[in-house]
Design a protein around this motif. Structure first.
Motif, short mmCIF file in Angstrom:
data_model
loop_
_atom_site.label_atom_id
_atom_site.label_comp_id
_atom_site.label_asym_id
_atom_site.label_seq_id
_atom_site.Cartn_x
_atom_site.Cartn_y
_atom_site.Cartn_z
N GLY A 177 0.78 -1.23 0.00
CA GLY A 177 0.00 0.00 0.00
C GLY A 177 0.81 1.28 0.00
N GLU A 178 2.09 1.18 -0.31
CA GLU A 178 2.95 2.36 -0.42
C GLU A 178 4.07 2.04 -1.40
N THR A 179 4.73 3.07 -1.86
CA THR A 179 5.82 2.86 -2.79
C THR A 179 7.07 2.40 -2.04
N PRO A 180 7.97 1.70 -2.72
CA PRO A 180 9.22 1.31 -2.08
C PRO A 180 10.01 2.51 -1.59
N SER A 181 9.98 3.60 -2.34
CA SER A 181 10.74 4.79 -1.92
C SER A 181 10.14 5.41 -0.66
N ASP A 182 8.82 5.33 -0.48
CA ASP A 182 8.21 5.82 0.76
C ASP A 182 8.67 4.98 1.95
N THR A 183 8.74 3.67 1.77
CA THR A 183 9.22 2.79 2.83
C THR A 183 10.66 3.14 3.19
N ARG A 184 11.50 3.29 2.18
CA ARG A 184 12.92 3.58 2.42
C ARG A 184 13.09 4.92 3.09
N PHE A 185 12.36 5.94 2.62
CA PHE A 185 12.45 7.26 3.21
C PHE A 185 12.10 7.23 4.69
N ARG A 186 11.03 6.54 5.03
CA ARG A 186 10.59 6.45 6.43
C ARG A 186 11.67 5.74 7.28
N ALA A 187 12.28 4.71 6.73
CA ALA A 187 13.28 3.95 7.49
C ALA A 187 14.52 4.76 7.80
N VAL A 188 14.99 5.56 6.86
CA VAL A 188 16.24 6.28 7.07
C VAL A 188 16.04 7.64 7.71
N ASN A 189 14.80 8.08 7.86
CA ASN A 189 14.54 9.40 8.43
C ASN A 189 13.81 9.35 9.76
N LEU A 190 13.79 8.20 10.40
CA LEU A 190 13.15 8.11 11.71
C LEU A 190 14.12 8.38 12.82
#
Length: 67
Positions: A54-67
């Motif tokens: 339900g989300e793009t791979p780039s959204d997942t990656r962005f969330r992971a590295v910016n938390l």
């Protein structure tokens, strides 16, 4: 289920694990991670990933590295 669909169902969760991993020597861009797991057609991979999570791979990656 076709053999390609079965293989995709095994690889996409592994891609997600890598996308959610913090940055380190074994991580990389979304494209690097997708290629590592055998996805060579970026648009097809992105569509399959979005259908599953339900989300793009780039959204997942962005969330992971910016938390």
């Amino acid at each position: 289920m076709s053999s390609l669909a079965w293989l995709e169902s095994l690889r996409i969760p592994r891609v997600r694990e890598d996308l959610l991993a913090p940055k380190g020597p074994d991580t990389g861009s979304v494209t690097d991670i997708a290629y590592r797991w055998g996805f060579v057609h970026h648009s097809g991979f992105a569509a399959a990933y979005r259908r599953r999570y339900g989300e793009t791979p780039s959204d997942t990656r962005f969330r992971a590295v910016n938390l």
